[in-house]
Design an enzyme around this catalytic site. Structure first.
Site, PDB file in Angstrom:
ATOM      1  N   LEU A  33       0.835  -1.220   0.000  1.00 18.83           N
ATOM      2  CA  LEU A  33       0.000   0.000   0.000  1.00 18.83           C
ATOM      3  C   LEU A  33       0.863   1.262   0.000  1.00 18.83           C
ATOM      4  CD1 LEU A  33      -2.981  -1.024   2.332  1.00 18.83           C
ATOM      5  CD2 LEU A  33      -2.844  -1.105  -0.167  1.00 18.83           C
ATOM      6  N   THR A 130       7.803  -5.268 -18.203  1.00 15.41           N
ATOM      7  CA  THR A 130       7.410  -4.190 -19.109  1.00 15.41           C
ATOM      8  C   THR A 130       8.215  -4.200 -20.406  1.00 15.41           C
ATOM      9  OG1 THR A 130       7.534  -1.784 -19.316  1.00 15.41           O
ATOM     10  CG2 THR A 130       9.026  -2.760 -17.741  1.00 15.41           C
ATOM     11  N   ASP A 131       7.652  -3.590 -21.441  1.00 16.17           N
ATOM     12  CA  ASP A 131       8.396  -3.453 -22.703  1.00 16.17           C
ATOM     13  C   ASP A 131       9.517  -2.416 -22.584  1.00 16.17           C
ATOM     14  OD1 ASP A 131       6.842  -1.129 -22.612  1.00 16.17           O
ATOM     15  OD2 ASP A 131       5.957  -1.388 -24.598  1.00 16.17           O
ATOM     16  N   GLU A 132       9.487  -1.590 -21.520  1.00 16.16           N
ATOM     17  CA  GLU A 132      10.493  -0.520 -21.406  1.00 16.16           C
ATOM     18  C   GLU A 132      11.904  -1.073 -21.227  1.00 16.16           C
ATOM     19  OE1 GLU A 132       9.631   2.950 -19.212  1.00 16.16           O
ATOM     20  OE2 GLU A 132       7.504   2.886 -19.698  1.00 16.16           O
ATOM     21  N   TYR A 156      13.681   3.458 -13.718  1.00 14.22           N
ATOM     22  CA  TYR A 156      12.577   2.484 -13.631  1.00 14.22           C
ATOM     23  C   TYR A 156      12.851   1.262 -14.503  1.00 14.22           C
ATOM     24  CZ  TYR A 156       8.211   0.237 -15.044  1.00 14.22           C
ATOM     25  OH  TYR A 156       7.258  -0.692 -15.355  1.00 14.22           O
ATOM     26  N   LYS A 160      13.551  -2.702 -13.558  1.00 14.64           N
ATOM     27  CA  LYS A 160      12.722  -3.823 -14.034  1.00 14.64           C
ATOM     28  C   LYS A 160      13.591  -4.824 -14.810  1.00 14.64           C
ATOM     29  CE  LYS A 160       8.813  -4.413 -13.815  1.00 14.64           C
ATOM     30  NZ  LYS A 160       7.983  -5.089 -12.775  1.00 14.64           N
TER      31      LYS A 160
HETATM   32  P1  NAD Z   1       1.053   0.412  -9.714  1.00  9.87           P
HETATM   33  O1  NAD Z   1       2.116   1.367  -9.329  1.00  9.87           O
HETATM   34  O2  NAD Z   1      -0.313   0.919 -10.014  1.00  9.87           O
HETATM   35  O3  NAD Z   1       0.866  -0.687  -8.566  1.00  9.87           O
HETATM   36  C1  NAD Z   1       1.952  -1.283  -7.893  1.00  9.87           C
HETATM   37  C2  NAD Z   1       1.399  -1.966  -6.656  1.00  9.87           C
HETATM   38  O4  NAD Z   1       2.485  -2.604  -5.986  1.00  9.87           O
HETATM   39  C3  NAD Z   1       0.777  -0.991  -5.643  1.00  9.87           C
HETATM   40  O5  NAD Z   1      -0.417  -1.530  -5.134  1.00  9.87           O
HETATM   41  C4  NAD Z   1       1.818  -0.880  -4.553  1.00  9.87           C
HETATM   42  O6  NAD Z   1       1.274  -0.601  -3.274  1.00  9.87           O
HETATM   43  C5  NAD Z   1       2.439  -2.273  -4.596  1.00  9.87           C
HETATM   44  N1  NAD Z   1       3.810  -2.296  -4.098  1.00  9.87           N
HETATM   45  C6  NAD Z   1       4.815  -1.428  -4.363  1.00  9.87           C
HETATM   46  N2  NAD Z   1       5.932  -1.786  -3.712  1.00  9.87           N
HETATM   47  C7  NAD Z   1       5.647  -2.922  -3.020  1.00  9.87           C
HETATM   48  C8  NAD Z   1       6.378  -3.789  -2.183  1.00  9.87           C
HETATM   49  N3  NAD Z   1       7.676  -3.555  -1.904  1.00  9.87           N
HETATM   50  N4  NAD Z   1       5.761  -4.863  -1.662  1.00  9.87           N
HETATM   51  C9  NAD Z   1       4.459  -5.115  -1.921  1.00  9.87           C
HETATM   52  N5  NAD Z   1       3.706  -4.321  -2.703  1.00  9.87           N
HETATM   53  C10 NAD Z   1       4.288  -3.248  -3.261  1.00  9.87           C
HETATM   54  O7  NAD Z   1       1.652  -0.407 -10.925  1.00  9.87           O
HETATM   55  P2  NAD Z   1       0.904  -1.086 -12.158  1.00  9.87           P
HETATM   56  O8  NAD Z   1       0.798  -0.101 -13.246  1.00  9.87           O
HETATM   57  O9  NAD Z   1      -0.295  -1.804 -11.671  1.00  9.87           O
HETATM   58  O10 NAD Z   1       2.015  -2.137 -12.597  1.00  9.87           O
HETATM   59  C11 NAD Z   1       2.049  -3.445 -12.038  1.00  9.87           C
HETATM   60  C12 NAD Z   1       3.217  -4.192 -12.644  1.00  9.87           C
HETATM   61  O11 NAD Z   1       3.067  -4.249 -14.062  1.00  9.87           O
HETATM   62  C13 NAD Z   1       4.569  -3.503 -12.405  1.00  9.87           C
HETATM   63  O12 NAD Z   1       5.513  -4.497 -12.148  1.00  9.87           O
HETATM   64  C14 NAD Z   1       4.872  -2.782 -13.705  1.00  9.87           C
HETATM   65  O13 NAD Z   1       6.263  -2.696 -13.903  1.00  9.87           O
HETATM   66  C15 NAD Z   1       4.221  -3.709 -14.696  1.00  9.87           C
HETATM   67  N6  NAD Z   1       3.742  -3.081 -15.951  1.00  9.87           N
HETATM   68  C16 NAD Z   1       2.948  -1.971 -15.914  1.00  9.87           C
HETATM   69  C17 NAD Z   1       2.469  -1.441 -17.105  1.00  9.87           C
HETATM   70  C18 NAD Z   1       1.573  -0.220 -17.124  1.00  9.87           C
HETATM   71  O14 NAD Z   1       1.296   0.314 -18.206  1.00  9.87           O
HETATM   72  N7  NAD Z   1       1.062   0.243 -15.988  1.00  9.87           N
HETATM   73  C19 NAD Z   1       2.797  -2.037 -18.314  1.00  9.87           C
HETATM   74  C20 NAD Z   1       3.630  -3.169 -18.308  1.00  9.87           C
HETATM   75  C21 NAD Z   1       4.083  -3.687 -17.116  1.00  9.87           C
HETATM   76  O1  DAU Z   2       5.439   0.654 -21.533  1.00  6.31           O
HETATM   77  C1  DAU Z   2       5.009   0.146 -20.306  1.00  6.31           C
HETATM   78  C2  DAU Z   2       5.156   1.201 -19.252  1.00  6.31           C
HETATM   79  O2  DAU Z   2       4.142   2.155 -19.471  1.00  6.31           O
HETATM   80  C3  DAU Z   2       5.073   0.644 -17.833  1.00  6.31           C
HETATM   81  O3  DAU Z   2       6.149  -0.216 -17.616  1.00  6.31           O
HETATM   82  C4  DAU Z   2       5.086   1.765 -16.799  1.00  6.31           C
HETATM   83  O4  DAU Z   2       4.897   1.228 -15.507  1.00  6.31           O
HETATM   84  C5  DAU Z   2       3.958   2.719 -17.118  1.00  6.31           C
HETATM   85  O5  DAU Z   2       3.980   3.813 -16.229  1.00  6.31           O
HETATM   86  C6  DAU Z   2       4.079   3.227 -18.567  1.00  6.31           C
HETATM   87  O6  DAU Z   2       5.250   4.090 -18.709  1.00  6.31           O
HETATM   88  P1  DAU Z   2       5.211   5.430 -19.582  1.00  6.31           P
HETATM   89  O7  DAU Z   2       6.314   6.298 -19.166  1.00  6.31           O
HETATM   90  O8  DAU Z   2       5.094   5.108 -21.038  1.00  6.31           O
HETATM   91  O9  DAU Z   2       3.756   5.984 -19.095  1.00  6.31           O
HETATM   92  P2  DAU Z   2       3.267   7.458 -18.728  1.00  6.31           P
HETATM   93  O10 DAU Z   2       1.776   7.378 -18.616  1.00  6.31           O
HETATM   94  O11 DAU Z   2       4.034   8.042 -17.596  1.00  6.31           O
HETATM   95  O12 DAU Z   2       3.612   8.273 -20.033  1.00  6.31           O
HETATM   96  C7  DAU Z   2       3.081   7.892 -21.303  1.00  6.31           C
HETATM   97  C8  DAU Z   2       3.674   8.824 -22.345  1.00  6.31           C
HETATM   98  O13 DAU Z   2       3.113  10.139 -22.140  1.00  6.31           O
HETATM   99  C9  DAU Z   2       5.163   8.991 -22.219  1.00  6.31           C
HETATM  100  O14 DAU Z   2       5.715   9.168 -23.530  1.00  6.31           O
HETATM  101  C10 DAU Z   2       5.340  10.287 -21.438  1.00  6.31           C
HETATM  102  C11 DAU Z   2       4.139  11.097 -21.861  1.00  6.31           C
HETATM  103  N1  DAU Z   2       3.586  12.024 -20.853  1.00  6.31           N
HETATM  104  C12 DAU Z   2       3.319  11.543 -19.603  1.00  6.31           C
HETATM  105  C13 DAU Z   2       2.813  12.379 -18.630  1.00  6.31           C
HETATM  106  C14 DAU Z   2       2.534  11.860 -17.224  1.00  6.31           C
HETATM  107  C15 DAU Z   2       3.320  13.341 -21.199  1.00  6.31           C
HETATM  108  O15 DAU Z   2       3.534  13.766 -22.358  1.00  6.31           O
HETATM  109  N2  DAU Z   2       2.797  14.157 -20.236  1.00  6.31           N
HETATM  110  C16 DAU Z   2       2.557  13.747 -18.951  1.00  6.31           C
HETATM  111  O16 DAU Z   2       2.123  14.588 -18.117  1.00  6.31           O
END
Ligand code: NAD
Ligand code: DAU
Length: 349
Positions: A33, A130-132, A156, A160
């Site tokens: 959390l 993630t694809d990043e 980040y 990962k």
């Molecule tokens: P998020 O930040 O919304 O959620 C992360 C969750 O992990 C939160 O509930 C947080 O409380 C919990 N957490 C953080 N540190 C912790 C710890 N040490 N122990 C236990 N719980 C912990 O992230 P998300 O967007 O739901 O992403 C989830 C996973 O998917 C991540 O590993 C992220 O790298 C991966 N991912 C995200 C995206 C995206 O677009 N959001 C895309 C590809 C992969």
């Molecule tokens: O590709 C997967 C990843 O996608 C995950 O691994 C990450 O956890 C997730 O956060 C996401 O990363 P991005 O950096 O791509 O997401 P974000 O929403 O932060 O940004 C999306 C794109 O928009 C990126 O090119 C940055 C841009 N951006 C973002 C914000 C917050 C803006 O132009 N303005 C903004 O204010």
């Protein structure tokens, strides 16, 4: 039972809700959390005895060992992470702690538990990545595939990538049945409004600027979160231990395109009082340092080997998403109080 770490975050909570909508197999949730975790995401499960929520850290080896020995899960799905690129630029420490050290501790405890299991081959450790980790693409480059070289560019993505390497090593060295997924950008319900899509919806409705970094021509490959969850369920069911799977929906869009699409949907669903378009609120702001230009996922492996396909197009998913945020303003209000405001002041100063 399965153990879901990070199950109160964006993707983890969608995964738990979808899982219990389709299966009676119980879920044990472990979540620290952080600012990104929110138990309200799971509110619709209140009174449901198929899930157990534990507030704790994946890096707490004693806690995790105790949970595994008491609940005996057949699988771990690891979502727990620090996930926001901009935060990792301001302060990488938490990313190293959770994404690298936390994953390492979780793997160690999982290995000890797995070593004692009768049926070792049936166990699964699914690591959600993630694809990043693949870095950035030029406009003509082919999409990331499973063999693309890791070239992470932000703290980040580097954290990962390190966790992915540890997971790989635990399979290669110890035989732990791990699977790693590399997914593109998700969007949908419960997405924390620090990320582009929910931030834009949130700011638009409050008459605030819609910040686009740099020229807004960066490209992301968007996938509706429930399609990510269905891919993970499929991988848990039928994926090969030791393999990695790319997940994506072939929805490449520039950020400018995404933001103007959101403005147009909001103009339709919730018009501004002055009848002008939300597009008027778009503002080009300072670029993200080291900003990756383009991501694109080649998802042919999961499609061919496991028969997975996304159900939503970007056009259908984005309309559902805007509708969800309009219908859930109370959720948005809850998560955007306190620490969220401090973050916004720092990031967009
Ligand atoms: P998020 O930040 O919304 O959620 C992360 C969750 O992990 C939160 O509930 C947080 O409380 C919990 N957490 C953080 N540190 C912790 C710890 N040490 N122990 C236990 N719980 C912990 O992230 P998300 O967007 O739901 O992403 C989830 C996973 O998917 C991540 O590993 C992220 O790298 C991966 N991912 C995200 C995206 C995206 O677009 N959001 C895309 C590809 C992969
Ligand atoms: O590709 C997967 C990843 O996608 C995950 O691994 C990450 O956890 C997730 O956060 C996401 O990363 P991005 O950096 O791509 O997401 P974000 O929403 O932060 O940004 C999306 C794109 O928009 C990126 O090119 C940055 C841009 N951006 C973002 C914000 C917050 C803006 O132009 N303005 C903004 O204010």
């Amino acid at each position: 039972m399965i153990l879901v770490t990070g199950g109160a975050g964006f993707i983890g909570s969608n995964f738990v809700l979808d899982w219990l909508a389709q299966s009676d197999e119980p879920v044990l949730i472990l979540d620290a959390l952080t600012y990104a975790g929110n138990v309200h995401n799971l509110r619709s499960l209140e009174g449901d005895n198929r899930y157990v929520f534990v507030h704790g850290n994946i890096g707490d080896a004693a806690l995790v060992a105790d949970l595994l020995s008491r609940h005996r899960p057949r699988a771990i799905v690891n979502f727990a992470a620090e996930s926001h690129v901009d935060r990792s630029i301001h302060g990488p420490e938490d990313f190293i702690q959770t994404n690298i050290l936390g994953t390492f501790r979780l793997l160690e405890v999982a290995r000890a538990y797995w070593n004692e299991l009768q049926d070792k081959a049936a166990f699964r450790f699914v690591h959600v990545s993630t694809d990043e980790v693949f870095g950035t693409l030029g406009s003509e480059d082919p999409a990331f595939h499973e063999e693309t070289r890791y070239q992470p560019n932000s703290p980040y993505s580097a954290s990962k990538a390190a966790s992915d390497h540890l997971v790989r090593a635990y399979h290669h060295t110890y035989g732990l049945p791990t699977l790693t997924t590399n997914c593109s950008n998700n969007y949908g319900p419960f997405h924390f409004p620090e990320k582009l899509i929910p931030l834009v919806i949130h700011n638009a409705l409050r008459g605030q600027q819609l910040p686009l970094y740099g020229d807004g021509q960066q490209i992301r490959d968007w996938l509706y979160v429930k399609d990510h969850c269905s891919a993970l369920r499929r991988i848990l069911d039928a994926g090969q231990a030791g393999e990695t799977y790319n997940i994506g929906g072939a929805n490449e869009r520039t950020n400018l395109d995404v933001v103007t699409t959101l403005c147009d949907i909001l103009d339709e669903f919730s018009p501004r009082a002055d009848s002008k378009s939300y597009r008027d609120q778009i503002a080009f702001v300072k670029d993200r340092p080291g900003h990756d230009r383009r991501y694109a996922i080649d998802a042919r492996k999961i499609e061919t080997d496991l028969g997975w396909r996304p159900a939503e197009t970007f056009e259908s998913g984005i309309r559902k998403t805007v509708r969800w945020y309009l219908d859930n303003s109370e959720w948005v209000q809850n998560v955007t109080s306190g620490g969220y405001r401090i973050w916004l002041e720092k990031q967009y100063a």
